[in-house]
Write an enzyme that holds these catalytic residues in place. Structure first.
Site, short mmCIF file in Angstrom:
data_model
loop_
_atom_site.label_atom_id
_atom_site.label_comp_id
_atom_site.label_asym_id
_atom_site.label_seq_id
_atom_site.Cartn_x
_atom_site.Cartn_y
_atom_site.Cartn_z
N GLU A 86 0.83 -1.20 0.00
CA GLU A 86 0.00 0.00 0.00
C GLU A 86 0.87 1.26 0.00
O GLU A 86 1.85 1.36 0.74
CB GLU A 86 -0.89 -0.04 1.24
CG GLU A 86 -1.92 1.06 1.34
CD GLU A 86 -2.84 0.85 2.54
OE1 GLU A 86 -3.81 1.62 2.66
OE2 GLU A 86 -2.59 -0.08 3.34
N LYS B 98 -9.16 2.87 -2.54
CA LYS B 98 -9.52 2.17 -1.31
C LYS B 98 -10.90 2.61 -0.85
O LYS B 98 -11.23 3.80 -0.89
CB LYS B 98 -8.48 2.48 -0.24
CG LYS B 98 -8.60 1.68 1.05
CD LYS B 98 -7.40 1.95 1.94
CE LYS B 98 -7.41 1.12 3.21
NZ LYS B 98 -6.20 1.35 4.03
N CYS C 156 -5.85 -3.22 1.77
CA CYS C 156 -5.74 -3.37 3.22
C CYS C 156 -7.09 -3.51 3.95
O CYS C 156 -7.70 -4.56 3.94
CB CYS C 156 -4.93 -2.23 3.80
SG CYS C 156 -4.26 -2.61 5.44
#
Length: 648
Positions: free
Chosen positions: A46, A115, A170
């Site tokens: 990330e 994200k 994530c």
């Protein structure tokens, strides 16, 4: 993708927080190395361009500007590469900043994924800097000189070879409804996760469990890359986790807390995943109404290098490898015992009749009967063990049969079948010195008739001893040992039976019975229907006639479980049996081809025996019950499969 495999990588690069161009050089270096190793897709952690731990530096325009310039430089420097890379970048869109994954290939951006779920609790406060993908209003932007999609819907990327993959970042995985679920239902074979997971006591094991469950639930490969050494340790530490799962099974992982970069690679079995999805009707139902965007990647220009299978292939797929063998054996026995207990209880029977030969199959079946009677609090004398010496019975198997029955305290009956079979030969006009199929099958049918009649005498049932491997090969006499009233071994292959009997010998039995069981394990597998040699040794060895059971069980598992072709079975068997391993023989290509052809031929021609099997419990993921897992016409032709075998 070659032969259904695609090679992927999870990279943990060196990183300097806020130094975009250093980080880009490290990413480029690992991309070059991955391409050299034949990797087709590589994923980085990330925010790998900037470093994840920039904190309020993400509010600095210079960092965001230099990150874009660094990506543009990376695109230019890797324009000649076929490899697809997934990197982490911050992207500014309409006065909002997004934590994104960028898919790059051959000097172009293929797409950007933002994200969705931003952690904002405990040590995380991403909402301080980033917006969620749910806040995106436009779908196309210009970034690093490319006009690219940044989607508000799940995006599924597709390689020119047809492999589909999706991306989540994530915290997306940790949410109650991970994007990877929708991505998989939209067709993604592989999900890549760019992450920055810090280390806490117990967190790593939870992470592994989460990855395993999600890959299993979505029947996908899940490739995870998380930040490592070089990220700020101001308040937390990042261990550098690269993890790869395939349908719940860990297939590769990095070393945690390494101080140097790592590149973890593995081949993903796309054909296997798709076969699992195709057979899972629940999965197909869940796919209905899924909306997504499809993005095609660039065509590969370089000639693929000769394919080398790098996956470790388990030569004994039916035998638990990474589990506690004691627990696994107990679970198997419990399934068999529960099945037989229900049948005995249902018909109010207190007697079980079983033929005891001194071989593996009848030994396991007898052990199941004993445990069942103990569980039902029935007298073991209600188990009638019948040994029926014939023309091929050796002293070794006969003595083992008697010793086993005595050690277990059951009722013993001995009936020599010689006179009856000779009378039968005379009745049908068959010469007793002609040792053909009539000679052999007459003995098998005589034994079965005796067992059936004794079961009537004692008002019990005949417990069958035939196993899954024999059912696959048709290695049973029709209306002979093929028939019983309940077959406790019907779901267990020969390779597993050997392990189960060995387990009982070493963990449960007294020393005398233990030695008997261990000798049974070491005895050559044989129906003992042909007379022994002059020294009294077994002449008729099953594995010399139909082939090694470890090969046939290997073929059976992958043929039924995934529908693999002969060419794929051949490729995998060569890898699994390349060199001799503990308890497993090595075979050359010609031998594997020969017995694979035998397996295919016998599997098709012997279906008629499986079409009328007695009841018996399913134990593992593979079963040949005509009422359950395998329904096949008895007159189906094997031509397509045998034609492919001939070309191997």
């Amino acid at each position: 993708m070659q032969h259904g495999y695609i090679k992927v990588a999870s990279a943990i690069p060196a990183v300097k927080v806020g130094d975009c161009f250093f980080n880009t050089e490290e990413i480029k270096r690992q991309m070059l190395e991955a391409e050299k190793q034949g990797v087709e897709i590589v994923v980085f952690p990330e925010l790998s361009i900037t470093g994840y731990t920039c904190q309020d530096l993400f509010t600095q325009q210079l960092l965001i500007q230099k990150a874009e310039e660094a990506v543009q430089q990376l695109l230019s420097d890797t324009a000649q590469l076929d490899i697809i890379a997934i990197i982490g970048i911050p992207v500014a869109v309409k006065n909002m900043l997004f934590n994104c994954a960028a898919v790059i290939q051959k000097g172009h951006l293929q797409g950007i994924v933002a994200k969705t779920y931003l952690p904002n609790y405990h040590e995380f406060y991403e909402k301080r800097w980033f917006a969620s993908s749910k806040d995106i209003e436009c779908e196309q932007i210009t970034y690093a000189g490319d006009f690219v999609i940044i989607s508000t819907q799940p995006s599924v990327f597709e390689t020119t070879e047809g492999v589909k993959f999706g991306i989540e970042i994530c915290e997306d995985l940790w949410s109650p409804n991970p994007p990877s679920t929708q991505l998989a239902l939209a067709g993604a074979d592989i999900v890549f996760n760019l992450s920055a997971t810090n280390e806490l006591i117990g967190k790593h094991q939870y992470l592994r469990s989460l990855l395993s469950q999600q890959s299993a639930r979505t029947i996908s490969a899940y490739i995870y890359s998380s930040c490592g050494f070089g990220e700020s340790t101001q308040d937390v530490v990042y261990g550098g986790n690269a993890l790869m799962y395939e349908n719940g099974t860990l297939i590769a992982e990095s070393q945690r807390f390494e101080l140097t970069p790592q590149l973890i690679t593995s081949q993903i079995d796309i054909f296997k995943l798709r076969a699992e999805r195709q057979s899972n009707t629940t999965y197909a139902l869940a796919q209905q109404g899924v909306e997504f965007i499809s993005i095609s990647c660039e065509e590969r220009t370089a000639e693929p290098s000769p394919f080398v299978l790098e996956r470790v292939i388990n030569p004994l797929p039916f035998v638990p490898q990474h589990e506690d063998m004691v627990k696994s054996c107990e679970e198997i026995f419990n399934i068999q015992v529960s099945g037989l207990a229900q049948r005995l209880t249902h018909i109010h029977a207190q007697h079980a009749v079983i033929g005891i030969s001194g071989g593996l199959d009848s030994t396991l079946a007898l052990l199941v009967c004993v445990r069942t009677f103990d569980k039902l609090k029935l007298d073991r004398k209600g188990i009638v063990g019948v040994t029926m010496p014939g023309f091929g019975t050796t002293d070794r198997t006969y003595n083992n049969a008697i010793a086993l029955m005595q050690g277990l305290g059951i009722t013993i009956r001995e009936i020599n079948i010689g006179k009856s079979v000779l009378q039968h030969f005379e009745d049908i006009g068959h010469a007793k010195d002609v040792h053909n199929v009539v000679y052999e099958n007459s003995q098998a049918r005589e034994r079965t008739q005796i067992l059936m009649d004794i079961s009537n005498q004692v008002n019990g049932i005949v417990v069958g001893t035939g196993d899954l491997s024999e059912l696959a090969l048709g290695w049973a006499t029709y209306n002979g040992d093929h028939m019983s009233m309940y077959g406790v071994n019907a779901g267990i292959p020969k390779t597993l039976i050997r392990h189960l009997v060995n387990y009982v010998a070493r963990h449960i039995m007294d020393s005398t019975t233990r030695q008997t069981l261990l000798d049974i394990v070491e005895t050559p597998i044989s129906p003992e229907l042909i007379p022994a040699d002059q020294e009294g040794n077994i002449v008729q060895k099953t594995e010399e006639l139909v082939g090694p059971y470890e090969l046939h069980d290997f073929f059976l598992y992958h043929f039924l479980r995934f529908g693999f072709t002969p060419s794929r079975l051949f490729l995998m068997a060569k890898q699994a049996f390349q060199t001799q391993q503990k308890g497993v023989q090595a075979y050359d290509d010609a031998t594997i081809k020969h017995w694979l052809t035998t397996f295919i031929r016998r599997f098709f021609t012997q279906q008629f025996k499986r079409s009328c099997l007695p009841d018996g419990p399913k134990v593992g993921s593979v079963s040949l019950s005509p009422r359950g897992d395998w329904r096949m016409p008895s007159d189906a032709t094997s031509k397509l499969w045998l034609d492919e075998c001939s070309k191997l």
